[in-house]
Design an enzyme around this catalytic site. Structure first.
Site, PDB file in Angstrom:
ATOM      1  N   GLU A   1      43.185  44.335  41.123  1.00  0.00           N
ATOM      2  CA  GLU A   1      44.584  43.881  41.118  1.00  0.00           C
ATOM      3  C   GLU A   1      45.539  45.070  41.243  1.00  0.00           C
ATOM      4  O   GLU A   1      46.505  45.034  42.012  1.00  0.00           O
ATOM      5  CB  GLU A   1      44.839  43.109  39.826  1.00  0.00           C
ATOM      6  CG  GLU A   1      46.247  42.597  39.630  1.00  0.00           C
ATOM      7  CD  GLU A   1      46.392  41.971  38.254  1.00  0.00           C
ATOM      8  OE1 GLU A   1      47.343  42.331  37.537  1.00  0.00           O
ATOM      9  OE2 GLU A   1      45.548  41.119  37.894  1.00  0.00           O
TER      10      GLU A   1
ATOM     11  N   HIS B   1      38.279  43.089  37.782  1.00  0.00           N
ATOM     12  CA  HIS B   1      39.279  42.233  38.434  1.00  0.00           C
ATOM     13  C   HIS B   1      40.655  42.875  38.329  1.00  0.00           C
ATOM     14  O   HIS B   1      41.399  42.975  39.316  1.00  0.00           O
ATOM     15  CB  HIS B   1      39.300  40.851  37.767  1.00  0.00           C
ATOM     16  CG  HIS B   1      40.504  40.019  38.119  1.00  0.00           C
ATOM     17  ND1 HIS B   1      41.746  40.229  37.558  1.00  0.00           N
ATOM     18  CD2 HIS B   1      40.658  38.981  38.993  1.00  0.00           C
ATOM     19  CE1 HIS B   1      42.614  39.368  38.064  1.00  0.00           C
ATOM     20  NE2 HIS B   1      41.974  38.600  38.930  1.00  0.00           N
ATOM     21  N   ASN B   2      41.011  43.331  37.129  1.00  0.00           N
ATOM     22  CA  ASN B   2      42.323  43.935  36.946  1.00  0.00           C
ATOM     23  C   ASN B   2      42.452  45.248  37.700  1.00  0.00           C
ATOM     24  O   ASN B   2      43.532  45.583  38.196  1.00  0.00           O
ATOM     25  CB  ASN B   2      42.593  44.143  35.455  1.00  0.00           C
ATOM     26  CG  ASN B   2      42.915  42.845  34.743  1.00  0.00           C
ATOM     27  OD1 ASN B   2      42.584  41.762  35.222  1.00  0.00           O
ATOM     28  ND2 ASN B   2      43.554  42.943  33.597  1.00  0.00           N
TER      29      ASN B   2
ATOM     30  N   SER C   1      42.004  35.019  33.700  1.00  0.00           N
ATOM     31  CA  SER C   1      43.013  35.549  34.608  1.00  0.00           C
ATOM     32  C   SER C   1      43.881  34.433  35.152  1.00  0.00           C
ATOM     33  O   SER C   1      43.404  33.342  35.439  1.00  0.00           O
ATOM     34  CB  SER C   1      42.358  36.298  35.771  1.00  0.00           C
ATOM     35  OG  SER C   1      43.355  36.773  36.673  1.00  0.00           O
TER      36      SER C   1
ATOM     37  N   LYS D   1      36.175  41.036  34.138  1.00  0.00           N
ATOM     38  CA  LYS D   1      37.635  40.881  34.067  1.00  0.00           C
ATOM     39  C   LYS D   1      38.325  42.235  34.200  1.00  0.00           C
ATOM     40  O   LYS D   1      39.377  42.360  34.837  1.00  0.00           O
ATOM     41  CB  LYS D   1      38.024  40.216  32.748  1.00  0.00           C
ATOM     42  CG  LYS D   1      39.546  40.117  32.502  1.00  0.00           C
ATOM     43  CD  LYS D   1      40.263  39.397  33.622  1.00  0.00           C
ATOM     44  CE  LYS D   1      41.654  38.911  33.205  1.00  0.00           C
ATOM     45  NZ  LYS D   1      42.560  39.971  32.745  1.00  0.00           N
TER      46      LYS D   1
END
Length: 482
Positions: A192, A188-189, A130, A185
């Site tokens: 986000e 995480h997105n 990232s 990940k």
């Protein structure tokens, strides 16, 4: 060819090229490979003075350039192209070699690929990266999965190019086996998406209710970025809001079409959360908000629907309103991050990954898109209380949410009163109230299910599973006994 490279990168589009440059700048000898040789030549011609590159023209030559155990990073499009590249290189590698997939692969694909390559003695490390193209060059947050043995070889190389947290620690760490890195990940997105949606709603409230212009809102965001909302996304939002379009002289935000796009990781997060049975409404609302923004025909057809047309607040009230928006934004942000960590815990338990929740927060403190000052507090919270059931149970975060409640509720009410959609902020408050409620109306839902489908129910006052004979004498029968 002499095997001189410590690591290789295949797939030299922007992300792959910048990772290769980052490795070289960090002192590694880097083998380069791309399906189109011109990209390899361009990289060496333009950036060859940044370090030691070994350009190659074929997969076989690329593999031959790597020292044993070989480490090669694959940066190609997810899906079929990744499978094709892995199959090509797997036939050229030997047991003990390591393949890193640095793309945004679905974690289920990574689990499948890791298992297949493991049978051939090859380590496969599905790795979340990232930070975008800038992070790839200057220091990303890196989330490698795969075996511990693979990380022994790979870890020092990744830690060398990763971003550095404020305490100097590298923002790279072994997340867990097989698909753990890509799973984290993905979440995480998802976070986000939620974070960006909340910031957009705060902007919308400040503009439509407080009557502030984009440049004025930028100053408000700059002020927030000096406090507890200190984060990369708040920082860049202020920069966007001060930018003026060169052609029209208008604020840049006013010339950009209000249709947000998405690449799929947010949607994957919501789909996976449903499979795991973990509520992540903050992420879901953000995904649906992007989807709704893209349905321009539907929006045009509904544009004449009645709704409030309240005027912006008087100047004296606008400043106080902005303070309340800050509190609502912060509280909603904490809720969304908590939902993300709940999902990581659930995924870790479901797939047996043993993910360290504190470590995840630690490597997100720099380099990644959601980096924020309060991530160090999240790191400390899970480090001090590894069994913490949710971030919201942390005493300090709970106290802050309690202190923000009044403003949070006033903002949710004001958004409804003024007709400004805030699915993220209002949904976060509903989630908070749902958690703290002594009793939920799900009791009625379960009774309805039993009525029309004999789905049974449990009681508060005694153990067991029951059904009421709704179409007959309405007697209750216990269904979990013979």
């Amino acid at each position: 060819m002499t095997a001189s490279a410590q690591i290789g990168v295949t797939g030299l589009a922007v992300m792959g090229r910048n990772l290769a440059r980052n490795f070289a700048r960090g002192g590694c000898t880097v083998a380069l490979h791309n399906r189109t040789e011109a990209r390899t030549r361009e990289l060496v011609e333009e950036f060859g003075d940044e370090g030691d590159f070994v350009p190659t023209t074929s997969a076989r030559e690329f593999v031959a350039a790597l020292r044993r155990p070989r480490c090669l990073v694959v940066m190609v499009k997810a899906g079929g192209p990744t499978d094709a590249v892995l199959e090509e290189f797997a036939g050229l590698l030997e047991p003990g070699d390591v393949i890193v997939d640095g793309g945004n692969a679905h974690f289920a694909d990574t689990r499948r690929r890791e298992a297949a390559l493991r049978e051939r003695g090859i380590h496969f490390a599905g790795t979340g990266i990232s930070g975008g193209e800038e992070g790839a060059l200057l220091g990303p947050s890196i989330m490698p999965g795969g075996s511990a043995e693979a990380y022994e070889v790979l870890g020092p190389l990744l830690e060398r190019i990763a971003a550095r947290a404020p305490d100097g620690a590298p923002c790279a760490a072994h997340i867990g086996p097989d698909g753990a890195g890509h799973f984290v990940k993905m979440v995480h997105n998802g976070i986000e998406y939620a974070d960006m949606q909340l910031i957009a709603e705060a902007y919308d409230l400040l503009r439509k209710v407080a009557g502030r212009r984009p440049a004025e809102i930028a100053e408000i965001f700059r002020g927030w970025n000096r406090g507890r909302l200190d984060s990369y996304l708040i920082e860049i939002t202020a920069q966007v809001l001060t930018h003026t379009d060169a052609d029209t002289g208008l604020p840049f935000v006013d010339v950009v079409a209000d249709r947000a796009e998405q690449k799929g990781t947010g949607r994957w997060t919501v789909q996976t959360a449903l499979d795991l049975g973990v509520p992540v409404p903050g992420i879901a609302q953000a995904v649906f908000a992007r989807s709704q923004s893209g349905h321009t025909g539907l929006r045009q057809a509904a544009a004449a629907l009645p709704g409030p047309g309240a005027e912006p607040l008087p100047e004296a009230e606008a400043d106080r309103f902005a303070e309340q928006v800050e509190q609502a934004l912060y509280a909603s942000k904490v809720i969304s991050y908590a939902q993300g960590w709940d999902m990581i815990r659930a995924g870790s338990e479901e797939f047996g990954w043993g993910i360290d929740l504190s470590r995840v927060a630690a490597i997100w403190r720099a380099g990644c898109i959601i980096r924020a000052a309060f991530l160090d507090r999240i790191r400390a919270s899970f480090a001090e209380r590894p069994g913490l059931p949710t971030l919201l149970a942390d005493p300090e975060f709970a106290r802050e949410l309690g202190g923000a409640q009044g403003a949070w509720r006033r903002i949710a009410a004001a958004s409804a009163r003024h007709g400004v959609p805030t699915p993220g902020i209002s949904g976060a408050l509903a989630y908070y109230d749902g958690l703290r409620a002594e009793h939920l109306p799900a009791a009625l839902t379960q009774a309805q299910r039993d009525y029309f489908g004999a789905h049974t129910y449990r009681r508060r006052d005694r153990e067991g599973t029951f059904h009421t004979r709704w179409g007959g004498d309405r007697a209750e029968v216990r269904t979990d006994q013979g």
